[in-house]
Design a protein around this motif. Structure first.
Motif: not given
Length: 65
Positions: A36, A44, A46
């Motif tokens: 990131n 992004q 996750e």
């Protein structure tokens, strides 16, 4: 007089250390944070999934012969 030390890393040590640090499920949060930071907010990540093999699909190719 100040001495300077130059550390030389060969590519094999770099690859080994990268895999050792980021290649374990226990260090998943470190890898997510590192990726990131590299993307600088453009993307992004996750979550990610670790495969048990480094090369996906290689075993299937030899088994089908």
């Amino acid at each position: 007089m100040k001495e300077t030390f130059v550390i030389s890393w060969n590519p094999f040590k770099k690859k080994f250390l990268f895999k050792r640090i980021f290649g374990m499920e226990a260090n998943k949060d470190l890898l997510l944070a590192f990726l990131n930071v590299l993307f600088r907010g453009r993307k992004q990540i996750e979550d990610l999934h670790y495969n048990k093999n480094e090369h996906v699909g290689v075993a299937d190719r030899y088994l089908s012969m």
